[in-house]
Design an enzyme around this catalytic site. Structure first.
Site, PDB file in Angstrom:
ATOM      1  N   GLN A   1       1.128  -1.150  -0.109  1.00  0.00           N
ATOM      2  CA  GLN A   1      -0.105  -0.077   0.073  1.00  0.00           C
ATOM      3  C   GLN A   1       0.879   1.210   0.077  1.00  0.00           C
ATOM      4  O   GLN A   1       1.992   1.108   0.610  1.00  0.00           O
ATOM      5  CB  GLN A   1      -0.985  -0.045   1.149  1.00  0.00           C
ATOM      6  N   SER A   2       0.482   2.244  -0.537  1.00  0.00           N
ATOM      7  CA  SER A   2       1.443   3.482  -0.890  1.00  0.00           C
ATOM      8  C   SER A   2       1.611   4.347   0.262  1.00  0.00           C
ATOM      9  O   SER A   2       2.901   4.993   0.252  1.00  0.00           O
ATOM     10  CB  SER A   2       0.787   4.218  -2.100  1.00  0.00           C
ATOM     11  N   THR A   3       1.028   4.413   1.241  1.00  0.00           N
ATOM     12  CA  THR A   3       1.303   5.133   2.401  1.00  0.00           C
ATOM     13  C   THR A   3       1.123   4.496   3.640  1.00  0.00           C
ATOM     14  O   THR A   3       0.185   3.616   3.670  1.00  0.00           O
ATOM     15  CB  THR A   3       0.585   6.441   2.406  1.00  0.00           C
TER      16      THR A   3
ATOM     17  N   GLN B   1      -2.459   4.472   4.663  1.00  0.00           N
ATOM     18  CA  GLN B   1      -3.450   3.537   3.998  1.00  0.00           C
ATOM     19  C   GLN B   1      -3.227   2.056   4.767  1.00  0.00           C
ATOM     20  O   GLN B   1      -4.016   1.439   4.886  1.00  0.00           O
ATOM     21  CB  GLN B   1      -2.872   3.162   2.488  1.00  0.00           C
TER      22      GLN B   1
END
Length: 160
Positions: free
Chosen positions: A23-25, A28
């Site tokens: 997941q990107s962050t 998230q």
């Protein structure tokens, strides 16, 4: 037997399955737990296709990292190395864009999978990059990226 199962050969099953989770962050990772659950659940897809549970390697060390570049993603680099060495029978990810959002990284992985006979599987299907029709998955990923860029442009235009 399903069309997907017909793509899986004894040669594929003799190698490991690699499930890439990202997941990107960090936000998230902390708040989008449903996405994480869906990603980990792809182990079930690998077992349904014939891989034993002990043949499935989960690579989830890139959590909270953008897929914009492979440079800082140790897990993605590990995945590429395993495919390059011919150890992967299949690469799984929730959607192909989770594997790489950068076209150069995506095409490198796709080409390596084609050269080593490694399947690619996401929530929507199973692809053999050696098969011309399955290579159309490239266009799906490129289209998705184009839609994201267009959306960003529209948001910026509205904000002005």
């Amino acid at each position: 037997m399903s069309a997907e199962a017909l793509k899986v050969t004894a040669s594929h099953l003799a190698r490991n399955a690699y499930l890439y989770i990202r997941q990107s962050t960090l936000k998230q990772v902390l708040h989008n737990t449903e996405s994480a659950i869906r990603q980990y659940d792809l182990r079930g897809k690998a077992t349904a296709l014939g891989w034993a549970a002990d043949q499935i390697t989960v690579i989830d060390i890139d959590q909270g990292q953008s897929g914009a570049s492979a440079a800082d993603r140790e897990g993605f680099q590990q995945l590429v190395a395993e495919v390059s060495l011919g150890r992967a029978g299949i690469v799984l990810g929730l959607e192909c864009s989770r594997l790489a959002r950068n076209n150069a990284d995506w095409h490198q992985l796709l080409e390596l999978c084609a050269m080593t006979g490694t399947l690619i599987c996401d929530e929507d299907g199973l692809y053999d990059p050696r098969n011309f029709n399955d290579r159309l998955v490239r266009h799906e990923v490129l289209r998705d990226r184009t839609e994201v860029k267009d959306h960003r442009r529209r948001v910026i235009a509205v904000a002005r």
